[in-house]
Design a protein around this motif. Structure first.
Motif, PDB file in Angstrom:
ATOM      1  N   GLY A   9      -1.593  -6.102   7.130  1.00 55.89           N
ATOM      2  CA  GLY A   9      -0.674  -6.726   8.057  1.00 55.89           C
ATOM      3  C   GLY A   9       0.759  -6.738   7.584  1.00 55.89           C
ATOM      4  N   ARG A  10       1.022  -6.142   6.426  1.00 55.86           N
ATOM      5  CA  ARG A  10       2.368  -6.159   5.878  1.00 55.86           C
ATOM      6  C   ARG A  10       2.882  -4.741   5.729  1.00 55.86           C
ATOM      7  NH1 ARG A  10       2.043 -10.803   1.187  1.00 55.86           N
ATOM      8  NH2 ARG A  10       0.901 -12.324   2.414  1.00 55.86           N
ATOM      9  N   PRO A  11       3.930  -4.381   6.446  1.00 57.51           N
ATOM     10  CA  PRO A  11       4.438  -3.018   6.329  1.00 57.51           C
ATOM     11  C   PRO A  11       4.885  -2.744   4.907  1.00 57.51           C
ATOM     12  CG  PRO A  11       6.022  -4.440   7.464  1.00 57.51           C
ATOM     13  CD  PRO A  11       4.745  -5.210   7.324  1.00 57.51           C
ATOM     14  N   SER A  12       4.505  -1.589   4.397  1.00 62.65           N
ATOM     15  CA  SER A  12       4.865  -1.270   3.023  1.00 62.65           C
ATOM     16  C   SER A  12       4.834   0.225   2.801  1.00 62.65           C
ATOM     17  CB  SER A  12       3.890  -1.931   2.053  1.00 62.65           C
ATOM     18  OG  SER A  12       4.142  -1.503   0.744  1.00 62.65           O
ATOM     19  N   THR A  13       5.749   0.693   1.964  1.00 58.97           N
ATOM     20  CA  THR A  13       5.750   2.096   1.564  1.00 58.97           C
ATOM     21  C   THR A  13       5.169   2.241   0.174  1.00 58.97           C
ATOM     22  OG1 THR A  13       7.982   1.865   0.667  1.00 58.97           O
ATOM     23  CG2 THR A  13       7.806   2.552   2.971  1.00 58.97           C
ATOM     24  N   GLU A  14       4.666   1.165  -0.414  1.00 62.80           N
ATOM     25  CA  GLU A  14       4.231   1.180  -1.807  1.00 62.80           C
ATOM     26  C   GLU A  14       2.873   0.502  -1.954  1.00 62.80           C
ATOM     27  OE1 GLU A  14       5.643   2.647  -4.231  1.00 62.80           O
ATOM     28  OE2 GLU A  14       7.784   2.822  -3.861  1.00 62.80           O
ATOM     29  N   ASP A  15       1.879   0.908  -1.155  1.00 63.05           N
ATOM     30  CA  ASP A  15       0.580   0.241  -1.198  1.00 63.05           C
ATOM     31  C   ASP A  15      -0.044   0.274  -2.586  1.00 63.05           C
ATOM     32  OD1 ASP A  15       0.762  -0.481   1.400  1.00 63.05           O
ATOM     33  OD2 ASP A  15      -0.614   1.031   2.180  1.00 63.05           O
ATOM     34  N   ALA A  16       0.114   1.387  -3.291  1.00 63.47           N
ATOM     35  CA  ALA A  16      -0.501   1.489  -4.623  1.00 63.47           C
ATOM     36  C   ALA A  16       0.064   0.434  -5.561  1.00 63.47           C
ATOM     37  CB  ALA A  16      -0.280   2.886  -5.202  1.00 63.47           C
ATOM     38  N   ILE A  17       1.379   0.191  -5.498  1.00 65.54           N
ATOM     39  CA  ILE A  17       1.997  -0.821  -6.340  1.00 65.54           C
ATOM     40  C   ILE A  17       1.569  -2.210  -5.899  1.00 65.54           C
ATOM     41  CG2 ILE A  17       4.183  -1.827  -7.079  1.00 65.54           C
ATOM     42  CD1 ILE A  17       3.605   0.856  -8.322  1.00 65.54           C
ATOM     43  N   LEU A  18       1.498  -2.424  -4.584  1.00 63.01           N
ATOM     44  CA  LEU A  18       1.088  -3.729  -4.078  1.00 63.01           C
ATOM     45  C   LEU A  18      -0.305  -4.102  -4.568  1.00 63.01           C
ATOM     46  CD1 LEU A  18       2.319  -3.615  -0.366  1.00 63.01           C
ATOM     47  CD2 LEU A  18       3.342  -4.845  -2.262  1.00 63.01           C
ATOM     48  N   SER A  99       8.673  -3.767   0.640  1.00 68.80           N
ATOM     49  CA  SER A  99       8.708  -3.866   2.093  1.00 68.80           C
ATOM     50  C   SER A  99       9.716  -4.948   2.444  1.00 68.80           C
ATOM     51  CB  SER A  99       7.325  -4.209   2.662  1.00 68.80           C
ATOM     52  OG  SER A  99       6.890  -5.481   2.221  1.00 68.80           O
ATOM     53  N   GLY A 100      10.290  -4.895   3.641  1.00 69.17           N
ATOM     54  CA  GLY A 100      11.241  -5.907   4.058  1.00 69.17           C
ATOM     55  C   GLY A 100      12.584  -5.792   3.360  1.00 69.17           C
ATOM     56  N   THR A 101      13.331  -6.895   3.367  1.00 70.95           N
ATOM     57  CA  THR A 101      14.684  -6.909   2.802  1.00 70.95           C
ATOM     58  C   THR A 101      14.932  -8.182   1.987  1.00 70.95           C
ATOM     59  OG1 THR A 101      15.601  -7.990   4.774  1.00 70.95           O
ATOM     60  CG2 THR A 101      15.615  -5.574   4.749  1.00 70.95           C
ATOM     61  N   ILE A 102      15.925  -8.099   1.101  1.00 75.74           N
ATOM     62  CA  ILE A 102      16.415  -9.256   0.357  1.00 75.74           C
ATOM     63  C   ILE A 102      17.935  -9.281   0.519  1.00 75.74           C
ATOM     64  CG2 ILE A 102      16.653 -10.352  -1.893  1.00 75.74           C
ATOM     65  CD1 ILE A 102      14.089  -8.963  -2.760  1.00 75.74           C
ATOM     66  N   ARG A 103      18.441 -10.384   1.045  1.00 78.62           N
ATOM     67  CA  ARG A 103      19.886 -10.549   1.199  1.00 78.62           C
ATOM     68  C   ARG A 103      20.416 -11.356   0.020  1.00 78.62           C
ATOM     69  NH1 ARG A 103      17.620 -10.710   6.089  1.00 78.62           N
ATOM     70  NH2 ARG A 103      17.188 -12.956   6.024  1.00 78.62           N
ATOM     71  N   VAL A 104      21.447 -10.841  -0.618  1.00 78.45           N
ATOM     72  CA  VAL A 104      21.996 -11.445  -1.827  1.00 78.45           C
ATOM     73  C   VAL A 104      23.419 -11.907  -1.563  1.00 78.45           C
ATOM     74  CG1 VAL A 104      22.610 -11.041  -4.236  1.00 78.45           C
ATOM     75  CG2 VAL A 104      20.548  -9.979  -3.283  1.00 78.45           C
ATOM     76  N   TRP A 105      23.725 -13.177  -1.931  1.00 83.56           N
ATOM     77  CA  TRP A 105      25.073 -13.725  -1.786  1.00 83.56           C
ATOM     78  C   TRP A 105      25.879 -13.439  -3.040  1.00 83.56           C
ATOM     79  CZ3 TRP A 105      21.304 -15.268   1.286  1.00 83.56           C
ATOM     80  CH2 TRP A 105      21.612 -15.710   2.570  1.00 83.56           C
ATOM     81  N   SER A 133      13.212 -11.696   3.458  1.00 83.35           N
ATOM     82  CA  SER A 133      12.684 -11.628   4.822  1.00 83.35           C
ATOM     83  C   SER A 133      11.194 -11.966   4.808  1.00 83.35           C
ATOM     84  CB  SER A 133      12.907 -10.237   5.416  1.00 83.35           C
ATOM     85  OG  SER A 133      12.165  -9.255   4.708  1.00 83.35           O
ATOM     86  N   ALA A 134      10.666 -12.357   5.949  1.00 88.82           N
ATOM     87  CA  ALA A 134       9.268 -12.789   6.024  1.00 88.82           C
ATOM     88  C   ALA A 134       8.304 -11.688   5.606  1.00 88.82           C
ATOM     89  CB  ALA A 134       8.947 -13.264   7.440  1.00 88.82           C
ATOM     90  N   ASP A 135       8.678 -10.431   5.848  1.00 89.16           N
ATOM     91  CA  ASP A 135       7.781  -9.319   5.533  1.00 89.16           C
ATOM     92  C   ASP A 135       8.072  -8.700   4.166  1.00 89.16           C
ATOM     93  OD1 ASP A 135      10.247  -8.275   6.234  1.00 89.16           O
ATOM     94  OD2 ASP A 135       9.432  -6.555   7.313  1.00 89.16           O
ATOM     95  N   CYS A 136       8.859  -9.386   3.349  1.00 90.67           N
ATOM     96  CA  CYS A 136       9.259  -8.815   2.059  1.00 90.67           C
ATOM     97  C   CYS A 136       8.152  -8.987   1.018  1.00 90.67           C
ATOM     98  CB  CYS A 136      10.540  -9.471   1.556  1.00 90.67           C
ATOM     99  SG  CYS A 136      11.151  -8.740   0.019  1.00 90.67           S
ATOM    100  N   ASP A 137       7.794  -7.900   0.390  1.00 86.84           N
ATOM    101  CA  ASP A 137       6.907  -7.878  -0.771  1.00 86.84           C
ATOM    102  C   ASP A 137       7.679  -7.130  -1.838  1.00 86.84           C
ATOM    103  OD1 ASP A 137       4.496  -8.189  -2.233  1.00 86.84           O
ATOM    104  OD2 ASP A 137       3.355  -7.879  -0.393  1.00 86.84           O
ATOM    105  N   ALA A 138       7.783  -7.678  -3.038  1.00 91.66           N
ATOM    106  CA  ALA A 138       8.683  -7.100  -4.033  1.00 91.66           C
ATOM    107  C   ALA A 138       8.015  -6.933  -5.382  1.00 91.66           C
ATOM    108  CB  ALA A 138       9.937  -7.964  -4.183  1.00 91.66           C
TER     109      ALA A 138
END
Length: 349
Positions: A9-18, A99-105, A133-138
Motif C-alpha cells: 500500500g506504499r508507493p516505493s521504488t526501493e522495495d528491496a531496501i524497504l 518513497s514520498g517527500t521530506i520538506r526541510v526548513w 509526507s504521509a507516504d514517505c518511507d526513508a
C-alpha cells in the motif's frame, strides 16, 4: 528472520531496501509519542507532531541496525509528521527518501527532498526541522562524530587533532550524494542477511562501517573537505614497500586503506600517490587483486572433507557480497569460483 513488511500500500521504488532490515524492528506503533521515545534510543532526540486531524492515520515503524560507529535503518510514519530535532554533537545523519517527500526548513526557505532524486544531510550542530509526507518511507544512515573524527585523521594526516569535521544541514541531489547513498544501501542489504547484529562477523561490521565513514568524508561537503595548506606528496618507496608487506602478510582480510596509511605513518592521499608511482595502481586495487589471488589459491587447495564453501573463502578475504565476488573472480580467472571449488574437491576425492 521475521516476516517481510507488507509495503503493497506504499508507493516505493526501493522495495528491496524497504524489506531488507525487517529483522531489526525497534517499534511499530499508532502512537506518535511511543515513536518519539523510541527514536531517542538510536537517533538524535527530537519532537514529533502531527495535525490534529491526522492523528488517527499514524502508523509509525522503525527498523535499525547499529554497528557502533555507524547505524542504518528505515523509518515511516503513515501520516504527515513534523520533525523538530535538537542539535546533537554525537551524530551526523543522512535521510534518503525511498518513497514520498521530506520538506526541510533552512531559515525562511523550504527545500524538498524527493524519492529517487535527493537526500537530506542532518548535521550534528544546529536545530533541524523537517516534514515527512504521509507516504514517505526513508533509509536512514547515522554516523558518530567521534568515528568521523578518527577517519578524517587518516585522510588528512592530522592524527592527533581529534576534531570531527563539521557538516551543514542540506538537501543534495542523489548524484552529488551518490557515494553515501550507495554505502547506506550496501549496509542495509548486507546486515539484512543476518538475524541479529550480534552474529554479523566483526570483520564485516568493521569494513562496512569504514566504507560508510569514508563515503561521508569524501562524498559530502564539510569544513575538512579542502586539504590544509600543505601539498600532498607521494609516499616514499620505503613506505609503499612497508604497506605491501603488510598486505602480503595477511592471513585474511585485515586492512582497509585508512588503516594501512595509519600503520605506515602517512596520509591516505600520500599512500595512493605512492602506489600509483611505484605500481601504477591504487592501494585498494592492489589489495583487491592480491586477495582475489589468495581466494583462488584457497579454493584450489580446498578439501571436500572439510566442508569449505565459496562464501567462507570469499568472506575470509574481505569479499562480503558473494555475487560481486563471483563476477570479479570469473573476470579474473575465467570460471566461477564454484567451478574451481568443485574441481579442487574432485581432485581431492
Amino acid at each position: 528472520m521475521s516476516a517481510l513488511l507488507d509495503v503493497s500500500g506504499r508507493p516505493s521504488t526501493e522495495d528491496a531496501i524497504l524489506q531488507s532490515l525487517t529483522a531489526y524492528k525497534r517499534y511499530e506503533t499508532y502512537d506518535l509519542a511511543v515513536a518519539e521515545a523510541g527514536i531517542r534510543q538510536f537517533m538524535a532526540p527530537g519532537r514529533l507532531s502531527v495535525r490534529r486531524g491526522d492523528r488517527d492515520n499514524v502508523d509509525a515503524r522503525a527498523y535499525y541496525a547499529d554497528t557502533g560507529a555507524v547505524g542504518v535503518g528505515r523509518m515511516s510514519y503513515g501520516a504527515e509528521v513534523r520533525v523538530d530535532r535538537q542539535a546533537d554533537s554525537r551524530y551526523l545523519g543522512v535521510t534518503i527518501p525511498l518513497s514520498g517527500t521530506i520538506r526541510v526548513w533552512r531559515g525562511g526557505e523550504v527545500v524538498e527532498a524527493k524519492a529517487g532524486e535527493s537526500l537530506v544531510v542532518i548535521a550534528a550542530d544546529g536545530h533541524f526541522r523537517a516534514e515527512w509526507s504521509a507516504d514517505c518511507d526513508a533509509l536512514m544512515l547515522r554516523m558518530t562524530t567521534s568515528s568521523l573524527a578518527r577517519a578524517a585523521g587518516a585522510l588528512t594526516g592530522e592524527w592527533e587533532s581529534g576534531r570531527p569535521p563539521r557538516f551543514v544541514h542540506q538537501v543534495l541531489p542523489l548524484e552529488e550524494g551518490y557515494a553515501v547513498h550507495a554505502a547506506a544501501r550496501l549496509l542495509a542489504q548486507i546486515l539484512g542477511q543476518y538475524e541479529d547484529i550480534a552474529v554479523v562477523p566483526n570483520a564485516l561490521l568493521h569494513q562496512l562501517s569504514e566504507h560508510a565513514l569514508s563515503a561521508a568524508l569524501l562524498g559530502l561537503e564539510h569544513d575538512l573537505s579542502a586539504p590544509t595548506q600543505r601539498t600532498f606528496r607521494a609516499a616514499p618507496s620505503s613506505a609503499v614497500r612497508s604497506a605491501i608487506r603488510l598486505i602480503d602478510g595477511e592471513d585474511g582480510e585485515v586492512f582497509n586503506v585508512n588503516e594501512l596509511a595509519r600503520h605506515v605513518g602517512i596520509t591516505v592521499r600520500a599512500l595512493e600517490l605512492g602506489f600509483r608511482r611505484v605500481l601504477d595502481e591504487t592501494p585498494y586495487q592492489y589489495m583487491r587483486r592480491t586477495r582475489l589471488e589468495r581466494a583462488h589459491r584457497d579454493l584450489l587447495a580446498a578439501d571436500a572433507t572439510n566442508g569449505t564453501t565459496v562464501t567462507e573463502v570469499a568472506t575470509r578475504w574481505g569479499f562480503f557480497h558473494t555475487g560481486r565476488f563471483a563476477a570479479s573472480y570469473k573476470a579474473t580467472f575465467g570460471v566461477m569460483p564454484s567451478v574451481t571449488l568443485s574441481a579442487s574437491q574432485t581432485g581431492h576425492g
